[in-house]
Design a protein around this motif. Structure first.
Motif, short mmCIF file in Angstrom:
data_model
loop_
_atom_site.label_atom_id
_atom_site.label_comp_id
_atom_site.label_asym_id
_atom_site.label_seq_id
_atom_site.Cartn_x
_atom_site.Cartn_y
_atom_site.Cartn_z
N SER A 1 0.85 -1.31 0.18
CA SER A 1 -0.11 -0.01 -0.12
C SER A 1 0.82 1.35 0.08
N GLN B 1 1.41 2.10 -3.99
CA GLN B 1 0.10 2.00 -4.86
C GLN B 1 -0.12 3.66 -5.18
N PRO B 2 -0.17 4.57 -4.15
CA PRO B 2 -0.20 6.25 -4.46
C PRO B 2 0.73 6.70 -5.36
N PHE C 1 1.92 5.03 -8.06
CA PHE C 1 1.50 4.68 -9.62
C PHE C 1 0.22 5.53 -9.72
N GLU C 2 -0.80 5.77 -8.83
CA GLU C 2 -1.77 6.53 -9.14
C GLU C 2 -1.36 8.05 -9.62
N ASP C 3 -0.27 8.55 -8.72
CA ASP C 3 0.13 9.94 -8.90
C ASP C 3 0.95 10.09 -10.27
N ARG D 1 1.91 7.70 -12.78
CA ARG D 1 1.70 6.83 -13.92
C ARG D 1 2.68 6.10 -14.59
#
Length: 379
Positions: free
Chosen positions: A112, A115-116, A118-120, A122
């Motif tokens: 966890s 994961q942020p 990869f979200e932020d 890309r």
């Protein structure tokens, strides 16, 4: 114990690619059971990095005092990791980049924490298939870490040059000795840190970025050097992963001696001027591009000096302090690297040697990985 009873404690964290022993490539996912076995083996001293095939051996505290202690520590952890990985037909390599792995097929970790990112970020995050080494040096509570950081900045490209180990990427020579640094440069808040006069200004900057939603946590600021968000230390992040333990220890000892020297300087000393920033930026690029073969600007921005001359200048500046802390062999090893080459030099030599022997390009790359496995696991 070091001769100097005030020598600061330090710590080392290393990242490893886990290579499939049959293909020498990176598996997109690790074999079932490996992660749990690793956590059982290393307890809090193990974590996954951004991808399934990339793991880190962490530390609970930066509590090492001697380089001999650090040598035993690194060798023991590498040996245990290699033994465990071998049970799953894997082998660890400590290196800045895998010579031919395809980042497109690598699977992000389920952790966890990542994961942020990869979200932020890309595709920038998905391309970041690289490995480094982190060095922590403890700073006394009454010492401003930012002021120490400002004093060490100008020397850091030399340490990067000595550590370079990522000349190959996606199956081809990149023309850079540390392509890892080029990958890191795609990220915001990486590379050379912003200028701050002191730690209170840095803290205010962190709070501002978090309030603005620019970062989620302080650790998102992953410059080449930073005040550690976890420990009361200054943390060096620029170094590529070093297959050779002795090369790694050279970087560790030089950074500790450099930080110790910086803590002896007076507040009124010139530090982190605009000219020094420009020189730092140029030297950082030259270290990425040429490694130990570069010509570097001196603090005046006028003269150029070789990596060997720069290391000699470092010895004249803080070599005596390094000797008093038991770190004098760092300069001996540094001269060895300058004479015989960094990991980047060895990889390129092995690659070209294999091609000249008539091996196909893919087999030449496999030969490089074989050498990295032997160096990582053999000390």
């Amino acid at each position: 114990m070091p001769n100097d009873p005030l020598a600061p404690g330090f710590g080392v964290e290393e990242t490893f690619f886990l290579v499939d022993k049959r293909s020498r490539n990176l598996p997109s996912q690790l074999p079932a059971g490996f992660l749990q076995a690793a956590r059982n083996t290393f307890k809090d001293g193990f974590s996954q990095e951004m991808f399934q095939s990339l793991v880190r051996l962490d530390m609970v505290q930066p509590s090492l005092l001697e380089i001999s202690e650090a040598r035993a520590y690194l060798l023991e952890r590498r040996t245990r990791l290699a033994s465990l990985a071998g049970e799953y037909q894997l082998a660890p390599i400590c290196v800045g980049s895998h010579p031919f792995a395809d980042w497109h097929v690598q699977v992000p970790t389920d952790d966890s924490h990542y994961q942020p990112l990869f979200e932020d970020q890309r595709m920038i995050a998905h391309r970041s298939l690289v490995g480094g080494m982190r060095v922590h040096v403890l700073i006394p509570p009454d010492t401003d870490r930012i002021k120490v950081m400002n004093r060490v900045l100008g020397w850091l490209p030399l340490l990067l040059a000595l550590s370079t180990s990522s000349p190959l990427w996606n199956g081809r020579p990149t023309g850079l000795m540390s392509y890892r640094q080029a990958v890191c440069a795609e990220w915001p808040h990486r590379g050379i840190p912003e200028h701050f006069p002191d730690e209170s200004a840095f803290d205010a900057y962190v709070q501002w970025l978090m309030a603005a939603g620019s970062i989620r946590r302080e650790s998102d600021l992953a410059w080449c050097v930073r005040p550690s968000p976890r420990f009361s230390s200054l943390e060096f992040l620029a170094a590529d992963g070093c297959p050779s333990v002795e090369d790694a220890l050279c970087i560790v000892a030089l950074f500790r001696a450099l930080v110790s020297w910086a803590m002896t300087q007076e507040d009124g000393d010139p530090q982190d001027s605009q000219l020094q920033r420009l020189v730092l930026k140029e030297n950082h690029w030259r270290a990425m591009r040429f490694g130990i073969h570069g010509m570097y600007l001196d603090a005046s921005g006028e003269a150029s000096l070789s990596a060997g001359a720069w290391l000699a200048r470092a010895h004249g500046c803080f070599g005596e302090l390094a000797e008093s802390e038991g770190d004098g062999q760092a300069f001996v090893r540094g001269r060895h690297v300058l004479r015989y080459g960094s990991s980047a030099d060895r990889q390129l030599h092995r690659y070209r040697e294999a091609l000249q022997a008539g091996l196909p390009r893919q087999q030449a790359l496999v030969a490089v990985v074989d050498e990295l496995i032997a160096e990582t696991c053999g000390g």
